[in-house]
Motif scaffolding. Structure first.
Motif, PDB file in Angstrom:
ATOM      1  N   GLY A  56      38.450  49.171  60.551  1.00  0.00           N
ATOM      2  CA  GLY A  56      37.077  49.369  60.110  1.00  0.00           C
ATOM      3  C   GLY A  56      36.959  49.622  58.622  1.00  0.00           C
ATOM      4  N   PHE A  57      37.633  50.668  58.141  1.00  0.00           N
ATOM      5  CA  PHE A  57      37.546  50.983  56.715  1.00  0.00           C
ATOM      6  C   PHE A  57      38.260  49.946  55.866  1.00  0.00           C
ATOM      7  CE2 PHE A  57      36.446  55.340  58.095  1.00  0.00           C
ATOM      8  CZ  PHE A  57      35.362  55.559  57.252  1.00  0.00           C
ATOM      9  N   GLY A  58      39.317  49.326  56.403  1.00  0.00           N
ATOM     10  CA  GLY A  58      40.012  48.292  55.643  1.00  0.00           C
ATOM     11  C   GLY A  58      39.087  47.155  55.255  1.00  0.00           C
ATOM     12  N   PHE A  59      38.261  46.681  56.192  1.00  0.00           N
ATOM     13  CA  PHE A  59      37.320  45.604  55.882  1.00  0.00           C
ATOM     14  C   PHE A  59      36.029  46.130  55.275  1.00  0.00           C
ATOM     15  CE2 PHE A  59      40.109  43.198  58.639  1.00  0.00           C
ATOM     16  CZ  PHE A  59      40.099  41.951  58.036  1.00  0.00           C
ATOM     17  N   PHE A  60      35.687  47.376  55.556  1.00  0.00           N
ATOM     18  CA  PHE A  60      34.489  47.978  54.960  1.00  0.00           C
ATOM     19  C   PHE A  60      34.541  47.928  53.434  1.00  0.00           C
ATOM     20  CE2 PHE A  60      32.218  51.771  53.381  1.00  0.00           C
ATOM     21  CZ  PHE A  60      30.973  51.597  53.967  1.00  0.00           C
ATOM     22  N   LEU A  61      35.754  48.022  52.881  1.00  0.00           N
ATOM     23  CA  LEU A  61      35.918  48.079  51.429  1.00  0.00           C
ATOM     24  C   LEU A  61      36.227  46.722  50.791  1.00  0.00           C
ATOM     25  CD1 LEU A  61      38.071  51.347  51.234  1.00  0.00           C
ATOM     26  CD2 LEU A  61      35.620  51.120  50.797  1.00  0.00           C
ATOM     27  N   THR A  62      36.000  45.619  51.501  1.00  0.00           N
ATOM     28  CA  THR A  62      36.359  44.296  50.961  1.00  0.00           C
ATOM     29  C   THR A  62      35.188  43.589  50.286  1.00  0.00           C
ATOM     30  OG1 THR A  62      35.916  43.269  53.119  1.00  0.00           O
ATOM     31  CG2 THR A  62      38.191  43.913  52.660  1.00  0.00           C
ATOM     32  N   PHE A  63      34.171  44.311  49.862  1.00  0.00           N
ATOM     33  CA  PHE A  63      32.980  43.658  49.316  1.00  0.00           C
ATOM     34  C   PHE A  63      33.182  43.113  47.908  1.00  0.00           C
ATOM     35  CE2 PHE A  63      32.863  48.118  48.322  1.00  0.00           C
ATOM     36  CZ  PHE A  63      32.477  48.153  46.991  1.00  0.00           C
ATOM     37  N   LEU A  64      34.174  43.604  47.171  1.00  0.00           N
ATOM     38  CA  LEU A  64      34.421  43.078  45.827  1.00  0.00           C
ATOM     39  C   LEU A  64      35.062  41.697  45.929  1.00  0.00           C
ATOM     40  CD1 LEU A  64      35.819  46.269  44.059  1.00  0.00           C
ATOM     41  CD2 LEU A  64      33.574  45.226  43.714  1.00  0.00           C
ATOM     42  N   LYS A  65      34.539  40.743  45.182  1.00  0.00           N
ATOM     43  CA  LYS A  65      34.948  39.350  45.375  1.00  0.00           C
ATOM     44  C   LYS A  65      36.384  39.059  44.964  1.00  0.00           C
ATOM     45  CE  LYS A  65      32.790  37.703  41.047  1.00  0.00           C
ATOM     46  NZ  LYS A  65      31.779  36.773  40.514  1.00  0.00           N
ATOM     47  N   ARG A  66      36.964  39.856  44.075  1.00  0.00           N
ATOM     48  CA  ARG A  66      38.337  39.607  43.636  1.00  0.00           C
ATOM     49  C   ARG A  66      39.288  40.740  44.006  1.00  0.00           C
ATOM     50  NH1 ARG A  66      38.144  37.024  37.519  1.00  0.00           N
ATOM     51  NH2 ARG A  66      36.647  35.361  37.924  1.00  0.00           N
ATOM     52  N   TYR A  67      38.899  41.548  44.992  1.00  0.00           N
ATOM     53  CA  TYR A  67      39.729  42.708  45.325  1.00  0.00           C
ATOM     54  C   TYR A  67      39.941  42.848  46.829  1.00  0.00           C
ATOM     55  CZ  TYR A  67      41.840  47.156  43.927  1.00  0.00           C
ATOM     56  OH  TYR A  67      42.726  48.171  43.663  1.00  0.00           O
TER      57      TYR A  67
END
Length: 407
Positions: A56-67
């Motif tokens: 959950g948190f792993g993908f929750f924080l994937t909003f930055l396009k290059r990170y």
């Protein structure tokens, strides 16, 4: 880039190996499992918490396009190290205080729940802290959070399941304090942005968190698990509905904004966590879910435009209005509900209110103080702070074969 890469290779692997060696040695002396047969925590409940924290948190924080690589990869790294550190800290307390040892399944479940604080804090410095800094921040925060819970449990006599719910408050304000010591990125940094694909992946993490949040709030609730699940679900449901309504009403073009949905649909679960096991009627939980969603969306405007610039804090993931403000609301709501429930016993009520307010104030104070000191330490030259030009960049750490010459 090449010299920085060599430094990365020469520092991170050896730090990880050193920590793992220390953990193995300390596990030999401090950690034993002699209570598996009397486990009060079920394996499915542990799995739910584990899915929340890692997936959950792993993908929750994937909003930055290059990170994206770093968001999911480093999240897994700090969690597996942090859980070991948390179990060791618990083992040390058992050894020093001569307390009864908990069964292994409950111990690792509580360790995974404690890691929520670290993951939330990571969101505040997402893209700005290097792996060495993240690892050191994890070790410091998980130890201090456990000490904070120990003070609440032993000195203030706060029940264990309620002291664990301070994890959102602690993580948000610890992360903000650490973030205040990092350089701010340019106001309109091209890398500090999302794409439809990264927003979709991030929303996937939000959905997993939403689905498993009732397990998180109920896993330590003892005989009141059913009530905690019931109240948490309805609080989450109302916060999700309110998020959609407010998103349409607060945008200029009257369209839904993914950032609103991404943060506000979880607010009800954060807020109701303190009292989910004791709320008698679901409509109370529903009101808390509504208020949590309102404070999250309106708080995002106020904090991003007024509070953060004034204090020179760059909160990458918006952990303040996603977890901090709903956590404060939940702590205050817990006090109000306590007053309503015990209003006939005034002498006892004053003591209970003072304890509740003191516990939540102490948690925030420790988080801010230790977070600020940790931020100062992490920005020493020894830890090779990332230059602002390399913020939010996967290529600084990860191999991209498709970008190699001749591929």
């Amino acid at each position: 880039m090449s010299s920085d890469y060599r430094n990365f290779r020469n520092s991170v692997p050896w730090l990880i190996l050193f920590l793992e060696a220390v953990f193995i040695v300390l596990f030999y002396f401090l950690v034993s499992d002699d209570g598996t047969s009397r486990s009060s925590t079920s394996y499915p409940a542990f799995q739910d918490v584990n899915h929340m924290v890692i997936f959950g948190f792993g993908f929750f924080l994937t909003f930055l396009k290059r990170y994206g690589f770093s968001s999911t990869g480093f999240n897994l790294l700090i969690i597996v190290l942090g859980v070991q550190c948390s179990v060791l800290t618990e083992g040390l307390l058992v050894f020093l205080l001569q307390r009864e040892n908990e069964d292994g399944l409950k111990r690792i479940t509580k360790a995974a729940m404690s890691m929520t604080a670290v993951v939330i804090s990571t969101g505040a410095v997402l893209g700005k802290a290097n792996p060495v800094q993240l690892i050191l921040m994890t070790v410091v925060e998980i130890i201090v959070f456990r000490m904070s819970r120990w003070i609440n449990n032993t000195v203030l006599q706060v029940p264990d399941n309620i002291s664990m719910m301070y994890v959102h408050l602690f993580g948000a304000y610890f992360g903000l304090a650490v973030s205040s010591r990092f350089s701010e990125p340019p106001p309109k940094s091209e890398k500090n942005a999302s794409t439809p694909k990264s927003d979709l992946l991030s929303m996937l993490g939000t959905l997993f968190l939403w689905v498993f949040w009732p397990s998180f709030n109920s896993v330590l609730a003892g005989n009141n698990k059913s009530k905690a699940i019931y109240n948490t679900y309805f609080a989450l449901a109302v916060s999700a509905v309110t998020a959609f309504v407010l998103s349409v009403l607060t945008t200029k073009d009257g369209k839904l904004r993914m950032t609103h949905i991404h943060s506000a649909v979880l607010a009800g679960g954060v807020t109701v966590g303190y009292a989910a096991h004791s709320i008698e009627y679901p409509w109370i939980a529903m009101i808390l879910g509504l208020l949590a969603s309102v404070i999250t969306i309106l708080g995002s405007y106020c904090l991003q435009r007024c509070f953060n610039p004034a204090l020179k804090i760059h909160d990458t993931s918006g952990v303040h209005f996603t977890f901090g403000l709903p956590g404060v609301l939940g702590a205050l709501a817990h006090v109000v509900l306590l007053v309503i429930k015990r209003w006939t016993d005034l002498p006892r009520l004053g003591y209970l209110v003072m304890i509740s307010v003191g516990a939540f104030s102490l948690t925030i104070s420790i988080a801010l103080l230790v977070g600020f000191i940790t931020g100062l330490i992490l920005n020493l030259k020894l830890f090779k702070t990332i230059p602002v030009s390399k913020y939010f960049e996967d290529q600084f750490y990860w191999e991209f074969p498709h970008l190699a010459v001749g591929f």
